[in-house]
Design a protein around this motif. Structure first.
Motif, PDB file in Angstrom:
ATOM      1  N   HIS A  33       0.800  -1.238   0.000  1.00  0.00           N
ATOM      2  CA  HIS A  33       0.000   0.000   0.000  1.00  0.00           C
ATOM      3  C   HIS A  33       0.829   1.284   0.000  1.00  0.00           C
ATOM      4  CE1 HIS A  33      -3.503  -2.508   0.477  1.00  0.00           C
ATOM      5  NE2 HIS A  33      -2.903  -3.124   1.480  1.00  0.00           N
ATOM      6  N   ARG A  92      -4.300  -8.571  -4.313  1.00  0.00           N
ATOM      7  CA  ARG A  92      -4.479  -7.368  -3.507  1.00  0.00           C
ATOM      8  C   ARG A  92      -4.612  -7.782  -2.051  1.00  0.00           C
ATOM      9  NH1 ARG A  92      -5.931  -2.268  -3.801  1.00  0.00           N
ATOM     10  NH2 ARG A  92      -5.636  -2.341  -6.043  1.00  0.00           N
ATOM     11  N   LYS A  93      -3.851  -7.126  -1.209  1.00  0.00           N
ATOM     12  CA  LYS A  93      -3.946  -7.406   0.217  1.00  0.00           C
ATOM     13  C   LYS A  93      -4.722  -6.253   0.854  1.00  0.00           C
ATOM     14  CE  LYS A  93      -0.899  -8.643   4.000  1.00  0.00           C
ATOM     15  NZ  LYS A  93       0.502  -8.688   4.409  1.00  0.00           N
ATOM     16  N   VAL A  94      -5.778  -6.598   1.568  1.00  0.00           N
ATOM     17  CA  VAL A  94      -6.607  -5.544   2.166  1.00  0.00           C
ATOM     18  C   VAL A  94      -5.852  -4.871   3.298  1.00  0.00           C
ATOM     19  CG1 VAL A  94      -8.734  -5.082   3.442  1.00  0.00           C
ATOM     20  CG2 VAL A  94      -8.751  -6.651   1.512  1.00  0.00           C
ATOM     21  N   LYS A  95      -5.872  -3.550   3.260  1.00  0.00           N
ATOM     22  CA  LYS A  95      -5.228  -2.796   4.323  1.00  0.00           C
ATOM     23  C   LYS A  95      -6.166  -2.786   5.522  1.00  0.00           C
ATOM     24  CE  LYS A  95      -2.829   1.561   4.955  1.00  0.00           C
ATOM     25  NZ  LYS A  95      -2.629   2.902   4.441  1.00  0.00           N
ATOM     26  N   LYS A  96      -5.711  -3.418   6.602  1.00  0.00           N
ATOM     27  CA  LYS A  96      -6.609  -3.564   7.754  1.00  0.00           C
ATOM     28  C   LYS A  96      -6.812  -2.249   8.486  1.00  0.00           C
ATOM     29  CE  LYS A  96      -6.756  -8.319   8.701  1.00  0.00           C
ATOM     30  NZ  LYS A  96      -5.965  -9.461   9.053  1.00  0.00           N
ATOM     31  N   ASN A 114     -13.001  -5.908   9.673  1.00  0.00           N
ATOM     32  CA  ASN A 114     -12.021  -6.024   8.592  1.00  0.00           C
ATOM     33  C   ASN A 114     -12.439  -7.025   7.518  1.00  0.00           C
ATOM     34  OD1 ASN A 114      -9.811  -4.095   8.867  1.00  0.00           O
ATOM     35  ND2 ASN A 114      -9.574  -4.996  10.895  1.00  0.00           N
ATOM     36  N   LYS A 117     -14.672  -5.009   5.430  1.00  0.00           N
ATOM     37  CA  LYS A 117     -13.845  -4.093   4.631  1.00  0.00           C
ATOM     38  C   LYS A 117     -13.261  -4.837   3.425  1.00  0.00           C
ATOM     39  CE  LYS A 117     -10.277  -0.594   5.388  1.00  0.00           C
ATOM     40  NZ  LYS A 117      -9.117  -0.913   4.589  1.00  0.00           N
ATOM     41  N   GLU A 118     -12.834  -6.077   3.682  1.00  0.00           N
ATOM     42  CA  GLU A 118     -12.278  -6.877   2.587  1.00  0.00           C
ATOM     43  C   GLU A 118     -13.347  -7.127   1.518  1.00  0.00           C
ATOM     44  OE1 GLU A 118      -9.940 -10.186   3.840  1.00  0.00           O
ATOM     45  OE2 GLU A 118      -9.782 -10.976   1.800  1.00  0.00           O
ATOM     46  N   GLU A 121     -13.790  -3.959  -0.435  1.00  0.00           N
ATOM     47  CA  GLU A 121     -12.693  -3.678  -1.366  1.00  0.00           C
ATOM     48  C   GLU A 121     -12.662  -4.645  -2.548  1.00  0.00           C
ATOM     49  OE1 GLU A 121      -8.958  -2.884   0.556  1.00  0.00           O
ATOM     50  OE2 GLU A 121      -9.901  -1.432   1.879  1.00  0.00           O
ATOM     51  N   ARG A 122     -13.279  -5.815  -2.358  1.00  0.00           N
ATOM     52  CA  ARG A 122     -13.382  -6.759  -3.479  1.00  0.00           C
ATOM     53  C   ARG A 122     -14.600  -6.465  -4.348  1.00  0.00           C
ATOM     54  NH1 ARG A 122      -9.917 -11.187  -3.015  1.00  0.00           N
ATOM     55  NH2 ARG A 122      -8.874 -11.226  -1.008  1.00  0.00           N
TER      56      ARG A 122
END
Ligand SMILES: [Zn+2]
Length: 233
Positions: A33, A92-96, A114, A117-118, A121-122
């Protein structure tokens, strides 16, 4: 001016390559990120999809990822006249989201928040709201029995709306939690009541609720550790 990238493609059983115009090059690493200027490694055109393998230049990361581009509907006569549009990057790694100060008290809330949130974001916008609503329920109920001494079983079995209305005495927590619950219900029901509010408002209200809980918890701890003025030695 649009950046250009070299990409390979197969034509009549031979591998060819040419330069393609793209609307942008990813400027953030989807894994760490951080803002980056990625290293271009390889490009491939398959039908209307242009895939660009790039690498994060940050020493601690160096991850390779794929930037996906698609051909716009109005294409130019030559490959170089067509500007391919960036669609997204994978993996993509979700920013926690980190909730400082209450991390250890509400691990379930933070985990569910979270996950929602993931999902968001997807692109799973229709279901992530229900996840945020569930996170709010864990925050409120865990607050009531972990910090306010209410009975665990009774609190868990009581409706969220009732918990907020009848058991919370701190007006700021109550006001924010109540409004978060109203918007949260909109995310789980067929008919939306708060038409001018959206996911961002729901997340803001959950965050505010968590912040007020954190402030209350911190204030109480400080007062307990420093109950009164010390006399001069
Ligand atoms: Zn990176």
């Amino acid at each position: 001016m649009s950046p250009t990238v070299r990409a390979y493609y197969e034509e009549e059983h031979a591998i060819q390559s040419t330069m393609f115009k793209v609307d942008s090059i990813p400027d953030t690493c989807p894994i760490c990120h951080q803002g980056i200027e990625p290293i271009k490694r390889f490009g491939w055109l398959e039908k209307k999809n242009l895939c660009l393998i790039v690498q994060c230049p940050k020493e601690a990361c160096r991850v390779l990822f794929i930037a996906h581009y698609y051909e716009p509907t109005s294409r130019g006569f030559t490959p170089l006249e067509t500007v391919y549009q960036l669609r997204g990057c994978v993996p993509r790694k979700v920013k926690k989201k980190v909730f400082h100060g209450i991390l250890n008290i509400f691990p379930e809330f933070i985990k569910i928040y979270n996950q929602a949130k993931e999902a968001e974001e997807r692109g799973l916008k229709e279901i992530c709201g229900a996840g945020y609503r569930r996170a709010l329920e864990f925050l409120i109920k865990d607050y009531l029995f972990r910090l306010k001494g209410r009975k665990s079983k009774e609190t868990k079995e009581t409706r969220l709306g009732t918990c907020i209305k009848d058991y919370i005495d701190n007006q700021n927590i109550k006001d924010c939690a109540q409004r978060a619950a109203w918007l949260g219900n909109d995310e789980t029901h067929y008919i939306r009541i708060w038409k001018d509010k959206d996911l961002e408002d729901l997340k803001d209200l959950i965050e505010l609720t968590a912040n007020w809980i954190h402030d209350e918890h911190l204030t109480r701890r400080i007062k307990k550790n420093m109950p009164e003025k010390k006399a001069k030695a």
